[in-house]
Design an enzyme around this catalytic site. Structure first.
Site, PDB file in Angstrom:
ATOM      1  NE  ARG A  11     -28.036  14.730  -1.937  1.00  0.00           N
ATOM      2  CZ  ARG A  11     -28.591  14.316  -3.074  1.00  0.00           C
ATOM      3  NH1 ARG A  11     -29.914  14.094  -3.117  1.00  0.00           N
ATOM      4  NH2 ARG A  11     -27.877  14.107  -4.146  1.00  0.00           N
ATOM      5  CG  ASP A  27     -29.156   9.267 -13.454  1.00  0.00           C
ATOM      6  OD1 ASP A  27     -29.817   8.665 -14.313  1.00  0.00           O
ATOM      7  OD2 ASP A  27     -29.443  10.415 -13.058  1.00  0.00           O
TER       8      ASP A  27
END
Length: 479
Positions: free
Chosen positions: A170, A246
């Site tokens: 990614r 996060d």
């Protein structure tokens, strides 16, 4: 340019070693390429077919490295379901380096210092979901990380049952998270916190470098970007599912696709994550959670900015940016191009009608894109017809204020209201096929994900109605 000829840099490794752990990927057994996104490859300057690159598989599997690559995992903390976890980090993601403003990362590539009780792996099921949704979110015009390639393997991975391991390569302009700042603030390492802020300024907000009050201005832009992205989600009926700090990108884009869902029938309180027992991350709650997470970021930045002033900016900028972006998107979806002060209330009334009618959220807008006064196509997709009849009467009146012709309105609406939505029942079909080594549907879904508003006559099967038993289901965090 071939993918395997890329030359990476690793500017993040110039920070203090506390920011990362240098680690090598652990290759999967008997890997094979499942799918590649040539559209994402353009971001890296790649103009040759990824599938013709003989080294692609080895690079994604971590067996060989691109020139300049130094592999590492990033350290961060985060509020998970409202509770602070002081040390998290990339437990199964390994960074390769950066090129053309994009940071390359392998997800599912093995153990890191931050894996805790995990195995550092990602299973095929969740990897298909992340790969396709990264590209689908881009296709919908909403800021997101991207996915370049997906590989499978013979590696067995233990979850609720044994599954096969996979890796997604990614891309993102940044992998710094709200939780990265939370980590260094909680450790009371102010100099490192400032180093991180300077790094983020240079990477994501270069126009602010050297400006007076640059950190505060950076925070204000993070607020606006985050609000704009969440407005995009709400406008298309997307529920992220795990909006921990996060999982919040510092530049506001969508990252970390775990248990996510698009609405089937419009249900504002829908919760897609079955471990979210209190509904903290419900569809509607995403707006408030975005604000809450940004306040945590303000606190994390408080050693280098004024916390009270940051909160004042948050309260002013966030909801204004959200409302502006949301109304702009919804007006386009409705074919309303003449601003009207009553549109906010009109949209609210429409959502009430959709809720009372029990009707598929995105199918409603696609059908509305061809509305010519004949109500039948819209009434036929509603369980309760009366609320839709009431809305259409209001809509007819609102359209009288528009200046575009009916045909012009239809064309504009068809360009923004997707025909193809990657709903969970469709993704699950692709996953079931993949279990028997049939990846045709994965690649078909990639095609419609990147151009969801276009007609793909040969792929009509991808927009079948959601079965009643699959509507607005909840999903597992397991990946």
């Amino acid at each position: 340019m071939k993918f395997s000829k890329l030359k990476l840099t690793t500017p993040y490794l110039k920070l203090d070693p506390l920011f990362f752990d240098e680690v090598e990927p652990t290759p999967l057994d008997n890997p094979f390429v499942i799918s590649t996104s040539q559209d994402a490859a353009k971001l890296l300057g790649i103009d040759e077919d990824l599938n013709l690159d003989e080294k692609l598989l080895e690079i994604v599997n971590g067996s060989i490295k691109l020139e300049g690559s130094q592999t590492f995992a990033m350290c961060y903390a985060g509020h998970q379901f409202g509770h602070f976890s002081p040390r998290l980090g990339d437990g199964r993601a390994i960074n390769l380096g950066k090129i053309n403003g994009q940071n390359l990362q392998l997800k599912g590539s093995g153990l890191t210092l931050y894996s805790r009780e995990g195995d550092g792996r990602a299973v095929l099921r969740s990897s298909i979901r992340e790969y396709l949704m990264s590209e689908a979110m881009h296709g919908l015009g909403i800021a997101t990380s991207r996915a370049l390639a997906l590989i499978g393997s013979d590696t067995d991975v233990a979850r609720e049952r044994w599954e096969k391991g996979a890796i997604v390569l990614r891309l993102s302009p940044t992998w710094v998270r709200f939780g990265t700042f939370e980590y260094f603030n909680s450790q009371r390492k102010t100099s490192m916190l400032q180093d991180l802020a300077d790094y983020v300024l240079k990477e994501s907000f270069p126009h602010l470098v050297g400006e007076e009050d640059c950190y505060m201005k950076m925070y204000a832009e993070i607020v606006k970007n985050t609000a704009t992205t969440i407005a995009g989600w709400i406008s298309v009926g997307f529920n992220h599912g795990v909006l921990n700090t996060d999982n919040m990108s510092i530049d506001g884009r969508t990252i970390d696709y775990g248990p996510f869902a698009f609405l089937d029938d419009y249900e504002s309180h829908y919760v897609c994550n079955h471990t979210d027992h209190e509904g903290r991350y419900s569809f509607k709650s995403q707006i408030g959670i975005g604000h809450w997470n940004l306040e945590r970021l303000a606190m994390a930045l408080s050693p280098i900015i004024n916390y009270e002033y940051a909160c004042a900016i948050l309260d002013t900028v966030y909801y204004e940016a959200y409302e502006d972006a949301y109304l702009a998107r919804m007006r386009k979806r409705l074919g309303l191009f003449v601003d009207n002060q009553s549109d906010k209330g009109f949209i609210g009334s429409m959502l009430g009608s959709l809720s009372n009618a029990t009707i598929d959220f995105n199918l409603f807008f696609r059908k509305l894109s061809s509305y010519d006064g004949n109500k039948t196509p819209l009434l036929d997709i509603a369980v309760s017809r009366a609320p839709i009849e009431k809305f259409l009467a209001m809509y007819d009146e609102r359209l009288k204020k528009e200046t575009l012709s009916q045909n012009e309105r239809h064309q504009k609406m068809l360009g923004v209201n997707p025909k193809y939505i990657l709903k969970n029942h469709i993704l699950q079909m692709a996953i079931e096929n993949a279990k028997i080594d049939d990846f045709t549907m994965v690649n078909d879904l990639l095609k419609v994900a990147l151009s969801p508003c276009e007609e793909h006559v040969e792929l009509e099967y991808l927009c079948i109605a959601t079965p009643q038993k699959a509507k607005n289901i909840k999903l597992s965090c397991s990946s």
